[in-house]
Structures are given as C-alpha cells and as structure tokens.
Design an enzyme around this catalytic site. Structure first.
Site, short mmCIF file in Angstrom:
data_model
loop_
_atom_site.label_atom_id
_atom_site.label_comp_id
_atom_site.label_asym_id
_atom_site.label_seq_id
_atom_site.Cartn_x
_atom_site.Cartn_y
_atom_site.Cartn_z
N GLY A 1 0.80 -1.23 0.00
CA GLY A 1 0.00 0.00 0.00
C GLY A 1 0.83 1.28 0.00
O GLY A 1 0.35 2.33 -0.40
N GLU B 1 5.14 3.42 6.35
CA GLU B 1 3.89 2.64 6.25
C GLU B 1 2.80 3.51 5.65
O GLU B 1 2.83 4.74 5.79
CB GLU B 1 3.44 2.27 7.68
CG GLU B 1 3.56 0.80 8.03
CD GLU B 1 2.49 -0.09 7.42
OE1 GLU B 1 1.99 0.19 6.31
OE2 GLU B 1 2.17 -1.11 8.06
N ASP B 2 1.82 2.89 5.03
CA ASP B 2 0.67 3.65 4.54
C ASP B 2 -0.24 4.03 5.71
O ASP B 2 -0.57 5.19 5.91
CB ASP B 2 -0.11 2.89 3.45
CG ASP B 2 -0.43 1.44 3.84
OD1 ASP B 2 -0.13 1.02 4.98
OD2 ASP B 2 -0.97 0.73 2.98
N ASP C 1 -3.05 0.82 12.03
CA ASP C 1 -4.40 0.63 12.58
C ASP C 1 -4.29 0.02 13.98
O ASP C 1 -4.15 0.74 14.96
CB ASP C 1 -5.18 -0.24 11.60
CG ASP C 1 -6.61 -0.52 12.02
OD1 ASP C 1 -7.11 0.14 12.93
OD2 ASP C 1 -7.26 -1.41 11.41
N LYS D 1 -4.43 5.58 12.38
CA LYS D 1 -5.84 5.35 12.73
C LYS D 1 -5.87 4.86 14.17
O LYS D 1 -5.38 3.79 14.47
CB LYS D 1 -6.44 4.32 11.77
CG LYS D 1 -7.92 4.10 11.95
CD LYS D 1 -8.57 3.52 10.72
CE LYS D 1 -8.23 2.07 10.49
NZ LYS D 1 -8.97 1.51 9.34
N PHE E 1 -12.60 2.81 7.07
CA PHE E 1 -11.71 2.07 6.17
C PHE E 1 -11.42 2.94 4.96
O PHE E 1 -12.31 3.31 4.21
CB PHE E 1 -12.34 0.74 5.75
CG PHE E 1 -11.35 -0.19 5.14
CD1 PHE E 1 -10.54 -1.00 5.93
CD2 PHE E 1 -11.19 -0.24 3.76
CE1 PHE E 1 -9.60 -1.85 5.36
CE2 PHE E 1 -10.25 -1.08 3.18
CZ PHE E 1 -9.45 -1.89 3.98
N VAL E 2 -10.15 3.31 4.80
CA VAL E 2 -9.78 4.25 3.74
C VAL E 2 -9.16 3.53 2.55
O VAL E 2 -8.52 2.49 2.70
CB VAL E 2 -8.82 5.34 4.26
CG1 VAL E 2 -9.53 6.26 5.24
CG2 VAL E 2 -7.58 4.74 4.90
N ASP F 1 -5.89 -0.26 -0.73
CA ASP F 1 -6.88 -1.04 -1.48
C ASP F 1 -7.99 -1.57 -0.59
O ASP F 1 -7.89 -1.60 0.63
CB ASP F 1 -6.20 -2.25 -2.14
CG ASP F 1 -5.91 -3.36 -1.12
OD1 ASP F 1 -5.28 -3.06 -0.08
OD2 ASP F 1 -6.32 -4.51 -1.35
N ARG G 1 -6.56 1.17 -5.55
CA ARG G 1 -5.20 1.62 -5.24
C ARG G 1 -4.77 2.82 -6.07
O ARG G 1 -4.04 3.68 -5.61
CB ARG G 1 -4.18 0.50 -5.51
CG ARG G 1 -4.12 -0.56 -4.43
CD ARG G 1 -2.82 -1.35 -4.57
NE ARG G 1 -2.90 -2.66 -3.95
CZ ARG G 1 -2.64 -2.92 -2.67
NH1 ARG G 1 -2.34 -1.93 -1.85
NH2 ARG G 1 -2.72 -4.14 -2.19
#
Ligand code: 5GP
Length: 172
Positions: A41, A96-97, A100, A128, A149-150, A156, A162
């Site tokens: 990601g 990192e993207d 969570d 998050k 949820f993004v 994705d 994506r």
C-alpha cells in the site's frame, strides 16, 4: 463498487507529504538514512515522500503477510519479503501507509531492531487510532484519523481502488 466519500484531496496530500519530507530531511541531514517501505500500500506515498526529501536517500522494501480478513487484522503475521540491504549501524525509517491496530508495524519494528540498526523510526501517512492494540512510537504522521476504512493513493479494498489519486473512506 462500494460507496465512498472523499477524505483527503490531492492538494492536501501533496502539501502534507512536502512538510513531512522537509522535516525528515532536516532531522536526517548527514545521517545517510535508509528508508524501508512496507509493501504494497505504501508505494505511492513512498515515491512522493522520497522526492520531497532533499538529502540523499537509500531505499529498500519489506512486506508482511497477515492471515485473516482485510477489513481487520487477525494478529498472525510473518515477513513475506525481507529487506535486502544491510541494516546494522544504519539509521532506518520505516514507511507505512496506515497504522491501525499497530500489530503489523510493531512486528516489523521488532524484526528491524534485531538487525542492530543505529536507530529506527516510523513514518506513516495515516495513523488510525481507534483500534490500536500495540503501542508503537509514531515519529512522523501525515494524518490522524479516528476510524473508518480508507482507500486510494495506494490503499486497497480487495486490490481495488489503489490507483485513485485521492484518499476516500468507504461507506459501511
Ligand atoms: P494494523 O496491523 O496496524 O492493524 O494494520 C496495518 C495494515 O492493515 C496496513 O498496512 C493496511 O494494509 C491495512 N489497513 C489498516 N487499516 C486500513 C484501512 O483503513 N484501509 C486499507 N486499505 N488498509 C488498511
């Protein structure tokens, strides 16, 4: 396609990535940092962030595979692609993207520390916070979000979305 709502438009992402790049460049001047992107990601964010950093950078990638559903993290993790460059004595920035529960980045952070780097810090485009289980130091954060949820800008849902240029939140 699920319904989605725009969360961070292009301009806002570009601006924030530029600020992060400037901050990192000033913190790491003279340190010859190695940036390790957490696949998959992160690739869009990583490419933009690296170009926003004005000092020389070296790059590598790592990939963690988790078992279980994509909407949640099951907590079972393994490294499916490890870094290839030597880490010992280097200043590492894990990129990192989104963080969570924190389980993925905590696992990768521990693996990285075993390799005896000079330092390791974490940079995430999004933090998050609502479902955090593992406390990890978040050294550089693009955006903090509560929940949801993004998708888009590399992120994705079942391998879709994506390539969207902006970040959206999926409607439940
Ligand atoms: P954690 O282990 O911190 O719970 O989750 C980290 C990974 O879960 C992220 O690298 C990402 O792949 C996935 N993830 C967590 N939240 C989201 C989200 O809101 N959207 C997408 N697309 N992936 C997410």
């Amino acid at each position: 396609m699920l319904e989605k709502e725009l969360l961070f438009p292009k301009g806002r992402i570009r601006e924030r990535v530029k600020e992060l790049g400037e901050q990192i460049a000033s913190d790491y001047a003279g340190k010859d940092p190695l940036f390790v992107g957490v696949l998959n990601g992160v690739v869009f964010f990583f490419a933009d962030l690296m170009r926003a950093i004005s000092i020389p950078v070296k790059i590598d990638f790592i990939r963690a595979a988790s078992y279980g559903s994509r909407m949640t993290s099951s907590g079972e993790i393994r490294i499916s692609k490890d870094v290839e460059k030597p880490v010992r004595g280097r200043h590492i920035v894990l990129v990192e993207d989104i963080v969570d529960t924190g389980i993925t980045i905590a696992f990768i952070l521990n693996r990285m520390k075993e390799k005896d780097p000079a330092s390791v810090k974490v940079c995430a485009l999004m933090n998050k916070v609502e479902r955090r289980q593992k406390e990890v130091p978040m050294d550089y954060v693009g955006f903090t979000i509560e929940s949801g949820f993004v998708v888009g800008y590399g992120l994705d849902y079942n391998e879709e979305y994506r390539n969207l240029a902006e970040i959206y939140v999926l409607k439940p």
